[in-house]
Scaffold this active site. Sequence first.
Site, PDB file in Angstrom:
ATOM      1  CG  ASP A  14       2.968 -18.282  37.101  1.00 45.77           C
ATOM      2  OD1 ASP A  14       3.542 -18.734  38.044  1.00 45.77           O
ATOM      3  OD2 ASP A  14       2.838 -17.172  37.360  1.00 45.77           O
ATOM      4  CB  ALA A  16       1.663 -14.031  41.321  1.00 45.76           C
ATOM      5  CB  ALA A  47      12.356  -6.730  43.851  1.00 44.95           C
ATOM      6  CG  MET A  51       8.538 -12.620  39.194  1.00 40.94           C
ATOM      7  SD  MET A  51       8.231 -12.996  40.816  1.00 40.94           S
ATOM      8  CE  MET A  51       8.706 -11.425  41.688  1.00 40.94           C
ATOM      9  CE  LYS A  55       8.112 -15.756  44.894  1.00 36.39           C
ATOM     10  NZ  LYS A  55       7.982 -16.249  43.666  1.00 36.39           N
ATOM     11  CG  HIS A  58      13.249 -13.977  43.630  1.00 39.12           C
ATOM     12  ND1 HIS A  58      12.402 -13.879  42.951  1.00 39.12           N
ATOM     13  CD2 HIS A  58      13.811 -12.751  43.617  1.00 39.12           C
ATOM     14  CE1 HIS A  58      12.068 -12.496  42.505  1.00 39.12           C
ATOM     15  NE2 HIS A  58      13.139 -11.828  42.919  1.00 39.12           N
ATOM     16  NE  ARG A 162       7.491 -21.654  37.287  1.00 44.37           N
ATOM     17  CZ  ARG A 162       6.416 -20.818  37.663  1.00 44.37           C
ATOM     18  NH1 ARG A 162       6.847 -19.582  38.116  1.00 44.37           N
ATOM     19  NH2 ARG A 162       5.209 -21.335  37.666  1.00 44.37           N
ATOM     20  CG  ASP A 188       3.785 -13.587  35.083  1.00 43.22           C
ATOM     21  OD1 ASP A 188       4.320 -12.561  35.857  1.00 43.22           O
ATOM     22  OD2 ASP A 188       3.648 -14.546  35.510  1.00 43.22           O
TER      23      ASP A 188
END
Length: 279
Positions: A14, A16, A47, A51, A55, A58, A162, A188
């Site tokens: 990944d 970030a 928020a 993650m 987006k 999200h 994802r 992460d």
Amino acid sequence: MHPTSSQLTAVVFDWAGTIIDFGSCAPMGAFVRLFEQFGVQISIAEARGPMGMAKWDHIQALGRLPRIAAQWQARHGRPFTDADADHLYDVFTPMNAAVVPDHAGFIPGALATVDALRARGLKIGSTTGYNRPIMEVVTPIAARGGYVPDNLVCAGDLAAGRPSPLMMYRTFADLGVWPPHTVVKVDDTGVGLEEGRHAGTWAVGLAISGNANGLTLAEWQALDEAQQQARRQAATAALQAAGAHYVIDSVAELLPVIDDIQARLLRGERPEGQSVQPT
């Protein structure tokens, strides 16, 4: 390559919270400011919840949270819709792209780990919940710092992101690697680990450097040992629940895990838990 290969072929990272942006901080303020712009207050914890997703997904997930949905209904006089998610996404992309340069520093040990993996002959893949416009800002910064993975698959490139395995499937094709059990996914976020598991790869979760912990490096280092351990245990449990075969603090600790996975492959072990005859 023979489908019963017992040699690792690639590690897929990944971005970030994994390679750059300790704490995965770039999107957080953008999500908060985005909803504020539309008269809705959201917390950093809210928020962070979805993650790792694309987006748009999200934003849609946030809009469906009961507390946020109620605010939206009260402010706009109607429920949050997919059309609203479309509009917020159009506003979010340039907002996030504007802040990512401020959070593009490498996580300590990332470059050395990647170099060591390449020295072993492994290919370096990458998938991300960021879309192409955001990554067009990130990738030149990373390249100037010495990180150029062998491929990049972004949210929005395929029909589903994802936790589906589609971005991993594209990565297999881009890198020319298979079978999936010769690949390691490092992430992460829970959905990023699920992306790897659904594709049939090994999954390594990062408890401290990314979203599961959610602190900058300075914030993490300011905690005492007991505080650090409590946060580590909570993050580890969350990543294990998402299917991680291993959980470590950051990519700086990855090489011993790669050694262990390679040894398990040679013993005939596979990510899904089945045992086969070594080749």
